[in-house]
Design a protein around this motif. Structure first.
Motif, PDB file in Angstrom:
ATOM      1  N   SER A 163       0.839  -1.208   0.000  1.00 22.38           N
ATOM      2  CA  SER A 163       0.000   0.000   0.000  1.00 22.38           C
ATOM      3  C   SER A 163       0.874   1.258   0.000  1.00 22.38           C
ATOM      4  N   GLY A 164       2.117   1.144   0.510  1.00 25.85           N
ATOM      5  CA  GLY A 164       3.007   2.313   0.526  1.00 25.85           C
ATOM      6  C   GLY A 164       3.988   2.344  -0.630  1.00 25.85           C
ATOM      7  N   ARG A 165       3.935   1.332  -1.512  1.00 28.49           N
ATOM      8  CA  ARG A 165       4.913   1.294  -2.611  1.00 28.49           C
ATOM      9  C   ARG A 165       4.578   2.343  -3.680  1.00 28.49           C
ATOM     10  N   ARG A 166       5.597   2.974  -4.195  1.00 28.21           N
ATOM     11  CA  ARG A 166       5.463   3.869  -5.331  1.00 28.21           C
ATOM     12  C   ARG A 166       6.579   3.525  -6.308  1.00 28.21           C
ATOM     13  N   VAL A 167       6.277   3.615  -7.610  1.00 29.90           N
ATOM     14  CA  VAL A 167       7.294   3.316  -8.627  1.00 29.90           C
ATOM     15  C   VAL A 167       7.414   4.498  -9.578  1.00 29.90           C
ATOM     16  N   CYS A 168       8.554   4.570 -10.272  1.00 28.92           N
ATOM     17  CA  CYS A 168       8.748   5.677 -11.217  1.00 28.92           C
ATOM     18  C   CYS A 168       7.842   5.459 -12.431  1.00 28.92           C
ATOM     19  N   ALA A 169       7.765   6.465 -13.311  1.00 34.66           N
ATOM     20  CA  ALA A 169       6.864   6.375 -14.468  1.00 34.66           C
ATOM     21  C   ALA A 169       7.237   5.186 -15.353  1.00 34.66           C
ATOM     22  N   LYS A 170       8.528   4.817 -15.365  1.00 34.06           N
ATOM     23  CA  LYS A 170       8.952   3.675 -16.191  1.00 34.06           C
ATOM     24  C   LYS A 170       8.705   2.345 -15.481  1.00 34.06           C
ATOM     25  N   GLY A 171       8.310   2.420 -14.212  1.00 35.27           N
ATOM     26  CA  GLY A 171       8.031   1.198 -13.451  1.00 35.27           C
ATOM     27  C   GLY A 171       9.278   0.450 -13.035  1.00 35.27           C
ATOM     28  N   ILE A 172      10.428   1.102 -13.065  1.00 38.52           N
ATOM     29  CA  ILE A 172      11.691   0.399 -12.774  1.00 38.52           C
ATOM     30  C   ILE A 172      12.147   0.615 -11.326  1.00 38.52           C
ATOM     31  N   HIS A 173      12.101   1.875 -10.862  1.00 40.70           N
ATOM     32  CA  HIS A 173      12.640   2.186  -9.539  1.00 40.70           C
ATOM     33  C   HIS A 173      11.518   2.216  -8.501  1.00 40.70           C
ATOM     34  N   ASN A 174      11.801   1.546  -7.398  1.00 48.19           N
ATOM     35  CA  ASN A 174      10.816   1.287  -6.357  1.00 48.19           C
ATOM     36  C   ASN A 174      11.067   2.103  -5.104  1.00 48.19           C
ATOM     37  N   TYR A 175      10.011   2.610  -4.487  1.00 50.88           N
ATOM     38  CA  TYR A 175      10.153   3.335  -3.212  1.00 50.88           C
ATOM     39  C   TYR A 175       9.053   2.878  -2.283  1.00 50.88           C
ATOM     40  N   HIS A 176       9.200   3.291  -1.014  1.00 52.34           N
ATOM     41  CA  HIS A 176       8.102   3.103  -0.071  1.00 52.34           C
ATOM     42  C   HIS A 176       7.914   4.414   0.668  1.00 52.34           C
ATOM     43  N   LEU A 177       6.664   4.862   0.767  1.00 51.79           N
ATOM     44  CA  LEU A 177       6.398   6.189   1.344  1.00 51.79           C
ATOM     45  C   LEU A 177       7.032   6.346   2.725  1.00 51.79           C
ATOM     46  N   LYS A 178       7.006   5.252   3.507  1.00 53.45           N
ATOM     47  CA  LYS A 178       7.517   5.344   4.872  1.00 53.45           C
ATOM     48  C   LYS A 178       8.951   4.798   4.993  1.00 53.45           C
ATOM     49  N   TYR A 179       9.214   3.643   4.388  1.00 51.98           N
ATOM     50  CA  TYR A 179      10.481   2.948   4.656  1.00 51.98           C
ATOM     51  C   TYR A 179      11.620   3.293   3.687  1.00 51.98           C
ATOM     52  N   ILE A 180      11.258   3.549   2.416  1.00 59.37           N
ATOM     53  CA  ILE A 180      12.312   3.887   1.445  1.00 59.37           C
ATOM     54  C   ILE A 180      11.824   5.101   0.641  1.00 59.37           C
ATOM     55  N   PRO A 181      11.715   6.259   1.291  1.00 58.52           N
ATOM     56  CA  PRO A 181      11.153   7.413   0.577  1.00 58.52           C
ATOM     57  C   PRO A 181      12.151   8.003  -0.431  1.00 58.52           C
ATOM     58  N   PRO A 182      11.636   8.617  -1.497  1.00 61.74           N
ATOM     59  CA  PRO A 182      12.552   9.295  -2.431  1.00 61.74           C
ATOM     60  C   PRO A 182      13.094  10.558  -1.763  1.00 61.74           C
ATOM     61  N   ARG A 183      14.207  11.100  -2.302  1.00 62.44           N
ATOM     62  CA  ARG A 183      14.765  12.313  -1.700  1.00 62.44           C
ATOM     63  C   ARG A 183      13.765  13.467  -1.793  1.00 62.44           C
ATOM     64  N   LYS A 184      13.104  13.579  -2.967  1.00 59.68           N
ATOM     65  CA  LYS A 184      12.089  14.629  -3.123  1.00 59.68           C
ATOM     66  C   LYS A 184      10.730  13.939  -3.257  1.00 59.68           C
ATOM     67  N   ALA A 185       9.769  14.353  -2.422  1.00 60.27           N
ATOM     68  CA  ALA A 185       8.471  13.668  -2.394  1.00 60.27           C
ATOM     69  C   ALA A 185       7.852  13.593  -3.795  1.00 60.27           C
ATOM     70  N   GLY A 186       7.409  12.384  -4.171  1.00 65.16           N
ATOM     71  CA  GLY A 186       6.671  12.222  -5.424  1.00 65.16           C
ATOM     72  C   GLY A 186       7.522  12.175  -6.683  1.00 65.16           C
ATOM     73  N   VAL A 187       8.877  12.215  -6.538  1.00 58.54           N
ATOM     74  CA  VAL A 187       9.735  12.232  -7.738  1.00 58.54           C
ATOM     75  C   VAL A 187      10.821  11.156  -7.617  1.00 58.54           C
ATOM     76  N   CYS A 188      11.052  10.424  -8.716  1.00 56.68           N
ATOM     77  CA  CYS A 188      12.080   9.370  -8.707  1.00 56.68           C
ATOM     78  C   CYS A 188      13.476   9.976  -8.593  1.00 56.68           C
ATOM     79  N   ASP A 189      14.283   9.438  -7.663  1.00 59.15           N
ATOM     80  CA  ASP A 189      15.663   9.926  -7.475  1.00 59.15           C
ATOM     81  C   ASP A 189      16.495   9.746  -8.745  1.00 59.15           C
ATOM     82  N   VAL A 190      16.236   8.652  -9.472  1.00 62.98           N
ATOM     83  CA  VAL A 190      17.109   8.290 -10.591  1.00 62.98           C
ATOM     84  C   VAL A 190      16.695   8.975 -11.897  1.00 62.98           C
ATOM     85  N   ASP A 191      15.437   8.728 -12.332  1.00 64.31           N
ATOM     86  CA  ASP A 191      15.075   9.298 -13.647  1.00 64.31           C
ATOM     87  C   ASP A 191      14.180  10.536 -13.552  1.00 64.31           C
TER      88      ASP A 191
END
Ligand code: AP5
Length: 207
Positions: A116-144
């Protein structure tokens, strides 16, 4: 190293495989990702695959076997992430000298929280978790730098179905490798860094 990682949806297979790839250069081969690439091509077969995946079912064995086989070709060190998921798939790779099968064990409660907390980049490659593995900037993939979104099959009904399918079709695969004495089980309930340390210990990897 020829490794298989198995576990329920959301157990962290992709996260573990990604870290092993980064640190040890073993190639991560994710069946789910290969199938999503097929869907992205928009072919007739891709559209059929998409319907199955969104509902949380399993894509037919012959198709997955072929896609994964092609990807393995020519690689010496790899991690099969989410493959095999049925006994038929497992038997189709009996000719491969698999080093170990890692079972990432987590209960349903943890699966639901992670997905329920997982978020992925638009390409579906990079994975985050809202609580446990958040991106550096909210709502944006660190990599692409693409906007993060939720995977369609992370909707509650699909998650429930995926877990049921896992219990019926994939638990027998785990028992199969246990009988072959190449299964190592890791308690994957902890936070990501802790789980990764347990994985390296279980696989006798140092780094
Ligand atoms: P696939 O993409 O493989 O989905 P899955 O197996 O359900 O696994 P997930 O990707 O959902 O989770 P994961 O275990 O990789 O966990 P993750 O690291 O992302 O397959 C999708 C679909 O494709 C299937 O349903 C099926 O239709 C089809 N398919 C795939 N393979 C097939 C096959 N072999 N045969 C037939 N059909 C097939 O982590 C989850 C979340 O938790 C993330 O947000 C992550 O950041 C977070 N997280 C990770 N580790 C931790 C931790 N330790 N603590 C807290 N949060 C964590």
């Amino acid at each position: 190293m020829k490794l298989i990682i198995l576990g329920p949806p959301g157990s962290g297979k992709g996260t573990i495989a990604g870290r092993l790839e980064k640190e040890f250069k073993f190639k991560q081969i994710s069946a789910g990702e290969l199938l999503r690439e097929e869907v992205a091509k928009g072919t007739t077969i891709g559209k059929d695959i998409q319907k199955i995946m969104e509902k949380g079912g399993l894509v037919p064995n012959n198709l997955v076997n072929e896609i994964v086989r092609l990807e393995i070709q020519g690689k010496k060190h790899y991690i099969l992430d989410g493959f095999p998921r049925t006994l038929e798939q497992a038997k189709s790779i009996n000719d491969l000298p698999i080093t170990k099968v890692l079972y990432a064990e987590v209960p349903l409660k943890v699966v639901v929280e992670r997905l329920s907390g997982r978020r992925v980049c638009a390409k579906g490659i990079h994975n985050y978790h809202l609580k446990y593995i958040p991106p550096r900037k909210a709502g944006v993939c660190d990599v692409d730098k693409t906007p993060l979104r939720r995977r369609k099959d992370d909707a509650p009904l699909s998650v429930q179905r995926r877990f049921q399918v896992y219990q019926k079709q994939t638990l027998p695969v785990i028992r199969y490798y246990k009988r072959k004495r190449i299964l190592v089980t890791v308690d994957a309930r902890g936070e990501p860094h802790r789980v990764y340390q347990l994985v390296k210990k279980a696989l006798h990897l140092h780094g």
